[in-house]
Structure formats: C-alpha cells, structure tokens
Design a protein around this motif. Structure first.
Motif, mmCIF file in Angstrom:
data_model
loop_
_atom_site.group_PDB
_atom_site.id
_atom_site.type_symbol
_atom_site.label_atom_id
_atom_site.label_comp_id
_atom_site.label_asym_id
_atom_site.label_seq_id
_atom_site.Cartn_x
_atom_site.Cartn_y
_atom_site.Cartn_z
ATOM 1 N N CYS A 4 0.846 -1.188 0.000
ATOM 2 C CA CYS A 4 0.000 0.000 0.000
ATOM 3 C C CYS A 4 0.882 1.239 0.000
ATOM 4 N N GLN A 5 0.279 2.387 -0.310
ATOM 5 C CA GLN A 5 0.994 3.652 -0.211
ATOM 6 C C GLN A 5 0.347 4.481 0.897
ATOM 7 N N GLU A 7 -1.008 7.604 2.603
ATOM 8 C CA GLU A 7 -1.567 8.871 2.141
ATOM 9 C C GLU A 7 -1.329 9.990 3.148
ATOM 10 N N VAL A 27 -3.868 4.537 4.410
ATOM 11 C CA VAL A 27 -3.113 3.925 3.322
ATOM 12 C C VAL A 27 -4.052 3.615 2.169
ATOM 13 N N CYS A 42 6.371 5.264 9.389
ATOM 14 C CA CYS A 42 6.438 5.686 7.993
ATOM 15 C C CYS A 42 5.878 7.099 7.830
ATOM 16 N N GLY A 45 3.509 9.094 1.375
ATOM 17 C CA GLY A 45 4.238 8.807 0.148
ATOM 18 C C GLY A 45 4.996 7.499 0.182
ATOM 19 N N ASP A 46 5.312 6.992 1.383
ATOM 20 C CA ASP A 46 6.029 5.726 1.499
ATOM 21 C C ASP A 46 5.182 4.574 0.970
ATOM 22 N N TRP A 47 5.853 3.629 0.312
ATOM 23 C CA TRP A 47 5.222 2.353 -0.039
ATOM 24 C C TRP A 47 5.522 1.399 1.104
ATOM 25 N N TRP A 78 10.172 0.864 -5.002
ATOM 26 C CA TRP A 78 9.002 0.175 -5.558
ATOM 27 C C TRP A 78 8.474 0.974 -6.736
ATOM 28 N N PRO A 80 5.221 1.060 -8.846
ATOM 29 C CA PRO A 80 3.869 0.490 -8.910
ATOM 30 C C PRO A 80 3.423 0.154 -10.327
#
Length: 85
Positions: A4-5, A7, A27, A42, A45-47, A78, A80
């Motif tokens: 997931c990313q 938000e 996320v 985290c 923007g982090d995956w 990552w 996507p």
C-alpha cells in the motif's frame, strides 16, 4: 500481505484505552483507502507492507490489540507501474 501507499496520518484523540498511543495512517490499496496501525514510523508517500487479521494484532504489539491492519515494513524501492523493486 499487501503493498500500500501511505496517504496521510490519521488523528483520533478519543479512542479506547487498548489502542494506547500507536500512530495511525491512511493507506491506499489501489482505489481503496484504509486505516492501518503504524508499527514502523512511515511517512506520507512511502510504499509499505501491511498485514491483516491476527498477524496485524501481533505486529501491533499484542494478540489482544484491536487492529485488523498493521504496517510492518517500509519498501525501499518500488515501481507500482511494473511491480519491480
């Protein structure tokens, strides 16, 4: 596990005592937004790698912790579009 990313952070000041002071993040998994307990620190923007069910509770600190979705890792690289790390 899901990728997931992150938000944005989610602030909930009124919550049950069992949630302690764990950070929460919104996320996104594709087009679906979810709330996850942040066990790794985290930022937007982090995956991340997320786990659900009993694995989420254990990752959050205890099998009795009231979580069904927990962030357990930050992905270093990552893409996507291609799914390549």
């Amino acid at each position: 596990m899901k990728i997931c990313q992150v938000e944005k952070p989610l602030v909930a000041t009124n919550r049950i005592a069992a949630m302690e002071h764990r950070h929460l993040q919104v996320v996104r998994d594709g087009s679906v937004s979810m709330v996850a307990v942040d066990a790794v620190g985290c930022k937007p923007g982090d995956w991340v790698i997320c786990v659900g069910s009993s694995a989420a509770r254990e990752a959050a600190g205890s099998i009795d912790y009231p979580s069904d979705f927990t962030i357990v890792g930050i992905i270093d690289h990552w893409n996507p579009e291609t799914g390549e790390s």
